[in-house]
Design a protein around this motif. Sequence first.
Motif, PDB file in Angstrom:
ATOM      1  N   GLU A 127     -14.965  -7.734   0.318  1.00 61.04           N
ATOM      2  CA  GLU A 127     -14.404  -6.545  -0.311  1.00 61.04           C
ATOM      3  C   GLU A 127     -13.385  -5.827   0.579  1.00 61.04           C
ATOM      4  OE1 GLU A 127     -17.074  -4.011  -2.410  1.00 61.04           O
ATOM      5  OE2 GLU A 127     -18.125  -5.691  -3.334  1.00 61.04           O
ATOM      6  N   VAL A 128     -12.945  -6.488   1.639  1.00 55.87           N
ATOM      7  CA  VAL A 128     -11.896  -5.935   2.487  1.00 55.87           C
ATOM      8  C   VAL A 128     -10.567  -6.109   1.765  1.00 55.87           C
ATOM      9  CG1 VAL A 128     -10.635  -6.232   4.674  1.00 55.87           C
ATOM     10  CG2 VAL A 128     -13.139  -6.321   4.636  1.00 55.87           C
ATOM     11  N   ARG A 129      -9.784  -5.047   1.785  1.00 58.20           N
ATOM     12  CA  ARG A 129      -8.479  -5.077   1.140  1.00 58.20           C
ATOM     13  C   ARG A 129      -7.391  -5.241   2.188  1.00 58.20           C
ATOM     14  NH1 ARG A 129     -11.134  -0.565  -1.987  1.00 58.20           N
ATOM     15  NH2 ARG A 129     -11.449  -1.459  -4.043  1.00 58.20           N
ATOM     16  N   THR A 130      -6.269  -5.780   1.728  1.00 59.41           N
ATOM     17  CA  THR A 130      -5.081  -5.822   2.576  1.00 59.41           C
ATOM     18  C   THR A 130      -3.940  -5.169   1.812  1.00 59.41           C
ATOM     19  OG1 THR A 130      -4.497  -8.031   1.766  1.00 59.41           O
ATOM     20  CG2 THR A 130      -5.737  -7.924   3.829  1.00 59.41           C
ATOM     21  N   ALA A 131      -3.081  -4.503   2.552  1.00 59.68           N
ATOM     22  CA  ALA A 131      -1.908  -3.860   1.961  1.00 59.68           C
ATOM     23  C   ALA A 131      -0.674  -4.360   2.675  1.00 59.68           C
ATOM     24  CB  ALA A 131      -2.010  -2.344   2.087  1.00 59.68           C
ATOM     25  N   THR A 132       0.315  -4.739   1.902  1.00 61.01           N
ATOM     26  CA  THR A 132       1.612  -5.145   2.428  1.00 61.01           C
ATOM     27  C   THR A 132       2.657  -4.228   1.812  1.00 61.01           C
ATOM     28  OG1 THR A 132       0.839  -7.443   2.514  1.00 61.01           O
ATOM     29  CG2 THR A 132       3.218  -7.066   2.690  1.00 61.01           C
ATOM     30  N   LEU A 133       3.388  -3.520   2.656  1.00 59.26           N
ATOM     31  CA  LEU A 133       4.416  -2.596   2.193  1.00 59.26           C
ATOM     32  C   LEU A 133       5.766  -3.292   2.256  1.00 59.26           C
ATOM     33  CD1 LEU A 133       1.923  -0.894   3.024  1.00 59.26           C
ATOM     34  CD2 LEU A 133       3.511   0.938   3.527  1.00 59.26           C
ATOM     35  N   VAL A 134       6.438  -3.362   1.114  1.00 63.48           N
ATOM     36  CA  VAL A 134       7.705  -4.081   1.006  1.00 63.48           C
ATOM     37  C   VAL A 134       8.789  -3.108   0.545  1.00 63.48           C
ATOM     38  CG1 VAL A 134       8.904  -6.039  -0.037  1.00 63.48           C
ATOM     39  CG2 VAL A 134       6.419  -6.162   0.352  1.00 63.48           C
ATOM     40  N   PRO A 135       9.669  -2.689   1.457  1.00 63.21           N
ATOM     41  CA  PRO A 135      10.741  -1.777   1.060  1.00 63.21           C
ATOM     42  C   PRO A 135      11.842  -2.511   0.308  1.00 63.21           C
ATOM     43  CG  PRO A 135      10.908  -2.302   3.389  1.00 63.21           C
ATOM     44  CD  PRO A 135       9.682  -2.993   2.879  1.00 63.21           C
ATOM     45  N   HIS A 136      12.371  -1.868  -0.702  1.00 62.64           N
ATOM     46  CA  HIS A 136      13.483  -2.416  -1.466  1.00 62.64           C
ATOM     47  C   HIS A 136      14.607  -1.380  -1.468  1.00 62.64           C
ATOM     48  CE1 HIS A 136      11.367  -5.918  -3.238  1.00 62.64           C
ATOM     49  NE2 HIS A 136      10.317  -5.139  -3.135  1.00 62.64           N
ATOM     50  N   GLY A 137      15.550  -1.541  -0.559  1.00 59.46           N
ATOM     51  CA  GLY A 137      16.722  -0.679  -0.517  1.00 59.46           C
ATOM     52  C   GLY A 137      16.482   0.681   0.089  1.00 59.46           C
ATOM     53  N   GLY A 138      17.546   1.465   0.075  1.00 58.83           N
ATOM     54  CA  GLY A 138      17.491   2.831   0.582  1.00 58.83           C
ATOM     55  C   GLY A 138      17.084   2.899   2.038  1.00 58.83           C
ATOM     56  N   ASP A 139      16.446   3.994   2.403  1.00 58.48           N
ATOM     57  CA  ASP A 139      16.014   4.179   3.788  1.00 58.48           C
ATOM     58  C   ASP A 139      14.518   3.909   3.965  1.00 58.48           C
ATOM     59  OD1 ASP A 139      15.001   6.394   2.480  1.00 58.48           O
ATOM     60  OD2 ASP A 139      15.711   7.847   3.964  1.00 58.48           O
ATOM     61  N   TRP A 140      13.931   3.171   3.034  1.00 58.35           N
ATOM     62  CA  TRP A 140      12.511   2.853   3.139  1.00 58.35           C
ATOM     63  C   TRP A 140      12.143   2.179   4.456  1.00 58.35           C
ATOM     64  CZ3 TRP A 140       8.749   5.093   0.827  1.00 58.35           C
ATOM     65  CH2 TRP A 140       8.910   5.617  -0.450  1.00 58.35           C
TER      66      TRP A 140
END
Length: 148
Positions: A127-140
């Motif tokens: 039940e461990v989660r993983t998060a991947t943050l993927v910026p698309h454009g701008g100053d993300w």
Amino acid sequence: MELKTPEDTRDLGRALAPLLRAGDLIVLVGPLGAGKTQLTQGIGAGLGVRGAVTSPTFVISRIHPGGRLPLVHADAYRLGDVAEVDDLDLDADVDAAVTVVEWGAGLVEQLTDAYLEIRLDRDDETEVRTATLVPHGGDWPERLLALN
């Protein structure tokens, strides 16, 4: 990043909240039970919105006022195409609020020039989660540096 508990998932949302600005779009991607609503609850708490942030699956979209910025929380799971998303008129709120859309990949990206995609997954055994943050454009990309 690894999220061992549901509270860790909400904590990620709280950590993201100070980085958010009016007009931001966040697209949440992941299977059922991956923590999309919990992440949004953390964002709402970090923004200081009023009321409980719950899954909008059956109402499709909720606006949470108050706090530093209002939060628009939408669920595109039952929507079939971009035309149905257009009927929600999310773009009317996107400039003044933070908009978080669950199940929105391939449907809502046209609302803004830049957005943040957050991919959530969950290991069914641990039940461990993983998060991947993927910026698309701008100053993300620059804004996300503050999370490290």
